[in-house]
Design a protein around this motif. Structure first.
Motif, PDB file in Angstrom:
ATOM      1  N   ILE A  73       0.839  -1.200   0.000  1.00  0.00           N
ATOM      2  CA  ILE A  73       0.000   0.000   0.000  1.00  0.00           C
ATOM      3  C   ILE A  73       0.871   1.245   0.000  1.00  0.00           C
ATOM      4  O   ILE A  73       1.776   1.375   0.818  1.00  0.00           O
ATOM      5  CB  ILE A  73      -0.934  -0.025   1.230  1.00  0.00           C
ATOM      6  N   ARG A  74       0.574   2.155  -0.929  1.00  0.00           N
ATOM      7  CA  ARG A  74       1.294   3.433  -1.013  1.00  0.00           C
ATOM      8  C   ARG A  74       0.498   4.515  -0.292  1.00  0.00           C
ATOM      9  O   ARG A  74      -0.696   4.348  -0.043  1.00  0.00           O
ATOM     10  CB  ARG A  74       1.490   3.806  -2.476  1.00  0.00           C
ATOM     11  N   PRO A  75       1.135   5.647   0.019  1.00  0.00           N
ATOM     12  CA  PRO A  75       0.416   6.730   0.711  1.00  0.00           C
ATOM     13  C   PRO A  75      -0.809   7.208  -0.073  1.00  0.00           C
ATOM     14  O   PRO A  75      -0.774   7.337  -1.302  1.00  0.00           O
ATOM     15  CB  PRO A  75       1.458   7.839   0.825  1.00  0.00           C
ATOM     16  N   ALA A  76      -1.871   7.483   0.655  1.00  0.00           N
ATOM     17  CA  ALA A  76      -3.120   7.970   0.062  1.00  0.00           C
ATOM     18  C   ALA A  76      -3.010   9.458  -0.237  1.00  0.00           C
ATOM     19  O   ALA A  76      -2.278  10.191   0.432  1.00  0.00           O
ATOM     20  CB  ALA A  76      -4.280   7.716   1.019  1.00  0.00           C
ATOM     21  N   THR A  77      -3.756   9.882  -1.246  1.00  0.00           N
ATOM     22  CA  THR A  77      -3.827  11.298  -1.604  1.00  0.00           C
ATOM     23  C   THR A  77      -5.290  11.718  -1.674  1.00  0.00           C
ATOM     24  O   THR A  77      -6.176  10.896  -1.894  1.00  0.00           O
ATOM     25  CB  THR A  77      -3.151  11.576  -2.959  1.00  0.00           C
ATOM     26  N   ALA A  78      -5.523  13.001  -1.499  1.00  0.00           N
ATOM     27  CA  ALA A  78      -6.885  13.539  -1.545  1.00  0.00           C
ATOM     28  C   ALA A  78      -7.424  13.508  -2.964  1.00  0.00           C
ATOM     29  O   ALA A  78      -6.682  13.658  -3.930  1.00  0.00           O
ATOM     30  CB  ALA A  78      -6.891  14.969  -1.022  1.00  0.00           C
ATOM     31  N   THR A  79      -8.731  13.322  -3.066  1.00  0.00           N
ATOM     32  CA  THR A  79      -9.422  13.402  -4.349  1.00  0.00           C
ATOM     33  C   THR A  79     -10.826  13.943  -4.088  1.00  0.00           C
ATOM     34  O   THR A  79     -11.364  13.746  -2.992  1.00  0.00           O
ATOM     35  CB  THR A  79      -9.458  12.023  -5.054  1.00  0.00           C
ATOM     36  N   PRO A  80     -11.428  14.625  -5.046  1.00  0.00           N
ATOM     37  CA  PRO A  80     -12.776  15.172  -4.821  1.00  0.00           C
ATOM     38  C   PRO A  80     -13.812  14.077  -4.570  1.00  0.00           C
ATOM     39  O   PRO A  80     -13.689  12.964  -5.078  1.00  0.00           O
ATOM     40  CB  PRO A  80     -13.090  15.901  -6.133  1.00  0.00           C
ATOM     41  N   ILE A  81     -14.821  14.427  -3.807  1.00  0.00           N
ATOM     42  CA  ILE A  81     -15.917  13.492  -3.556  1.00  0.00           C
ATOM     43  C   ILE A  81     -16.709  13.253  -4.843  1.00  0.00           C
ATOM     44  O   ILE A  81     -17.034  12.113  -5.178  1.00  0.00           O
ATOM     45  CB  ILE A  81     -16.849  14.007  -2.432  1.00  0.00           C
ATOM     46  N   ALA A  82     -17.027  14.310  -5.573  1.00  0.00           N
ATOM     47  CA  ALA A  82     -17.829  14.194  -6.796  1.00  0.00           C
ATOM     48  C   ALA A  82     -17.149  13.249  -7.775  1.00  0.00           C
ATOM     49  O   ALA A  82     -15.928  13.215  -7.841  1.00  0.00           O
ATOM     50  CB  ALA A  82     -18.014  15.559  -7.430  1.00  0.00           C
ATOM     51  N   PRO A  83     -17.879  12.460  -8.504  1.00  0.00           N
ATOM     52  CA  PRO A  83     -19.328  12.388  -8.622  1.00  0.00           C
ATOM     53  C   PRO A  83     -19.972  11.388  -7.660  1.00  0.00           C
ATOM     54  O   PRO A  83     -21.135  11.035  -7.827  1.00  0.00           O
ATOM     55  CB  PRO A  83     -19.524  11.938 -10.066  1.00  0.00           C
ATOM     56  N   VAL A  84     -19.247  10.912  -6.653  1.00  0.00           N
ATOM     57  CA  VAL A  84     -19.779   9.947  -5.692  1.00  0.00           C
ATOM     58  C   VAL A  84     -20.974  10.560  -4.967  1.00  0.00           C
ATOM     59  O   VAL A  84     -20.926  11.710  -4.533  1.00  0.00           O
ATOM     60  CB  VAL A  84     -18.689   9.534  -4.676  1.00  0.00           C
ATOM     61  N   THR A  85     -22.042   9.787  -4.827  1.00  0.00           N
ATOM     62  CA  THR A  85     -23.238  10.274  -4.123  1.00  0.00           C
ATOM     63  C   THR A  85     -23.410   9.617  -2.750  1.00  0.00           C
ATOM     64  O   THR A  85     -24.338   9.944  -2.036  1.00  0.00           O
ATOM     65  CB  THR A  85     -24.512  10.037  -4.960  1.00  0.00           C
ATOM     66  N   ALA A  86     -22.520   8.696  -2.393  1.00  0.00           N
ATOM     67  CA  ALA A  86     -22.583   8.064  -1.068  1.00  0.00           C
ATOM     68  C   ALA A  86     -22.266   9.114  -0.008  1.00  0.00           C
ATOM     69  O   ALA A  86     -21.573  10.090  -0.281  1.00  0.00           O
ATOM     70  CB  ALA A  86     -21.576   6.925  -0.989  1.00  0.00           C
TER      71      ALA A  86
ATOM     72  N   VAL B 231      -5.865   5.535  -3.136  1.00  0.00           N
ATOM     73  CA  VAL B 231      -4.776   4.709  -2.621  1.00  0.00           C
ATOM     74  C   VAL B 231      -4.314   3.793  -3.749  1.00  0.00           C
ATOM     75  O   VAL B 231      -5.129   3.084  -4.342  1.00  0.00           O
ATOM     76  CB  VAL B 231      -5.220   3.853  -1.412  1.00  0.00           C
ATOM     77  N   SER B 232      -3.015   3.818  -4.032  1.00  0.00           N
ATOM     78  CA  SER B 232      -2.436   2.906  -5.015  1.00  0.00           C
ATOM     79  C   SER B 232      -1.838   1.710  -4.292  1.00  0.00           C
ATOM     80  O   SER B 232      -1.203   1.867  -3.246  1.00  0.00           O
ATOM     81  CB  SER B 232      -1.343   3.614  -5.814  1.00  0.00           C
ATOM     82  N   VAL B 233      -2.050   0.532  -4.867  1.00  0.00           N
ATOM     83  CA  VAL B 233      -1.526  -0.696  -4.275  1.00  0.00           C
ATOM     84  C   VAL B 233      -0.940  -1.588  -5.362  1.00  0.00           C
ATOM     85  O   VAL B 233      -1.341  -1.510  -6.522  1.00  0.00           O
ATOM     86  CB  VAL B 233      -2.616  -1.485  -3.500  1.00  0.00           C
ATOM     87  N   ASP B 234      -0.001  -2.399  -4.966  1.00  0.00           N
ATOM     88  CA  ASP B 234       0.471  -3.500  -5.797  1.00  0.00           C
ATOM     89  C   ASP B 234      -0.129  -4.755  -5.182  1.00  0.00           C
ATOM     90  O   ASP B 234      -0.016  -4.969  -3.966  1.00  0.00           O
ATOM     91  CB  ASP B 234       1.997  -3.595  -5.793  1.00  0.00           C
ATOM     92  N   ILE B 235      -0.786  -5.564  -6.003  1.00  0.00           N
ATOM     93  CA  ILE B 235      -1.427  -6.784  -5.527  1.00  0.00           C
ATOM     94  C   ILE B 235      -0.670  -7.972  -6.120  1.00  0.00           C
ATOM     95  O   ILE B 235      -0.528  -8.061  -7.345  1.00  0.00           O
ATOM     96  CB  ILE B 235      -2.912  -6.842  -5.945  1.00  0.00           C
ATOM     97  N   THR B 236      -0.190  -8.865  -5.259  1.00  0.00           N
ATOM     98  CA  THR B 236       0.519 -10.041  -5.756  1.00  0.00           C
ATOM     99  C   THR B 236      -0.478 -11.011  -6.397  1.00  0.00           C
ATOM    100  O   THR B 236      -1.683 -10.936  -6.149  1.00  0.00           O
ATOM    101  CB  THR B 236       1.284 -10.756  -4.621  1.00  0.00           C
ATOM    102  N   ALA B 237       0.043 -11.921  -7.210  1.00  0.00           N
ATOM    103  CA  ALA B 237      -0.803 -12.956  -7.800  1.00  0.00           C
ATOM    104  C   ALA B 237      -1.487 -13.728  -6.672  1.00  0.00           C
ATOM    105  O   ALA B 237      -0.944 -13.862  -5.573  1.00  0.00           O
ATOM    106  CB  ALA B 237       0.039 -13.898  -8.656  1.00  0.00           C
ATOM    107  N   GLN B 238      -2.680 -14.191  -6.953  1.00  0.00           N
ATOM    108  CA  GLN B 238      -3.479 -14.857  -5.917  1.00  0.00           C
ATOM    109  C   GLN B 238      -3.987 -16.201  -6.402  1.00  0.00           C
ATOM    110  O   GLN B 238      -4.386 -16.350  -7.555  1.00  0.00           O
ATOM    111  CB  GLN B 238      -4.670 -13.980  -5.559  1.00  0.00           C
ATOM    112  N   THR B 239      -3.997 -17.155  -5.492  1.00  0.00           N
ATOM    113  CA  THR B 239      -4.560 -18.474  -5.746  1.00  0.00           C
ATOM    114  C   THR B 239      -5.541 -18.785  -4.630  1.00  0.00           C
ATOM    115  O   THR B 239      -5.287 -18.462  -3.473  1.00  0.00           O
ATOM    116  CB  THR B 239      -3.440 -19.542  -5.758  1.00  0.00           C
ATOM    117  N   VAL B 240      -6.667 -19.389  -4.965  1.00  0.00           N
ATOM    118  CA  VAL B 240      -7.587 -19.912  -3.963  1.00  0.00           C
ATOM    119  C   VAL B 240      -7.311 -21.411  -3.875  1.00  0.00           C
ATOM    120  O   VAL B 240      -7.273 -22.111  -4.893  1.00  0.00           O
ATOM    121  CB  VAL B 240      -9.064 -19.647  -4.333  1.00  0.00           C
TER     122      VAL B 240
END
Length: 156
Positions: free
Chosen positions: A87-100, A108-117
């Motif tokens: 997980i990399r540091p988060a940065t601010a972004t506008p709420i719009a167009p989100v209505t929640a 937040v930017s992340v690197d996700i490793t390959a996954q197996t179930v």
């Protein structure tokens, strides 16, 4: 809160709610967004979404959907191998167009490793490739002295 699982690294501990998130500010919302991503990572490590669900708001469809999916995997006696987040540091972004309902939104930017179930016999059920630099928009609402995720979605 789960303390171990098939995907937990030796000596690894669950994430701790950061003191930096204890305010109703954009900086605190960013700290919460990073923490929330750590709770999601912990859910995949333990195949148990209970900790992240504590911070899910009712309006966060993807948050609740991911928690349901992780719980279903556990109920089937399956677990995750990989799928861990850097997980990399988060940065601010506008709420719009989100209505929640939201006080602030963060990216937040992340690197996700390959996954197996994996099933209870150790056989592979399914898998997914790694996702480098995957970006998420997380909006949060300050309620009763803590943050709750109100909106969560991938962004381009």
């Amino acid at each position: 809160m789960p303390l171990t699982g098939h995907n937990v690294k030796p000596g690894e501990k669950p994430p701790v709610y950061p003191a930096a998130a204890n305010a109703r500010t954009q900086a605190a919302a960013n700290a919460f967004a990073e923490f929330y991503m750590h709770t999601l990572d912990w859910a995949y490590a333990t195949t148990n979404p209970s900790y992240m669900k504590h911070y899910n708001g009712a309006s966060c469809g993807l948050c609740n959907g991911l928690a349901t999916g992780i719980a279903k995997t556990a109920a089937e006696k399956h677990w995750y191998l990989g799928g861990r987040l850097t997980i990399r540091p988060a940065t601010a972004t506008p709420i719009a167009p989100v209505t929640a309902p939201a006080d602030y939104c963060s990216v937040v930017s992340v690197d996700i490793t390959a996954q197996t179930v994996v099933d209870k016999t150790g056989s592979i059920v399914s898998g997914e490739a790694a996702h480098p630099n995957f970006r998420w928009k997380l909006c949060s609402k300050w309620t009763v002295g803590t943050w709750h995720a109100s909106y969560f979605a991938g962004v381009e």
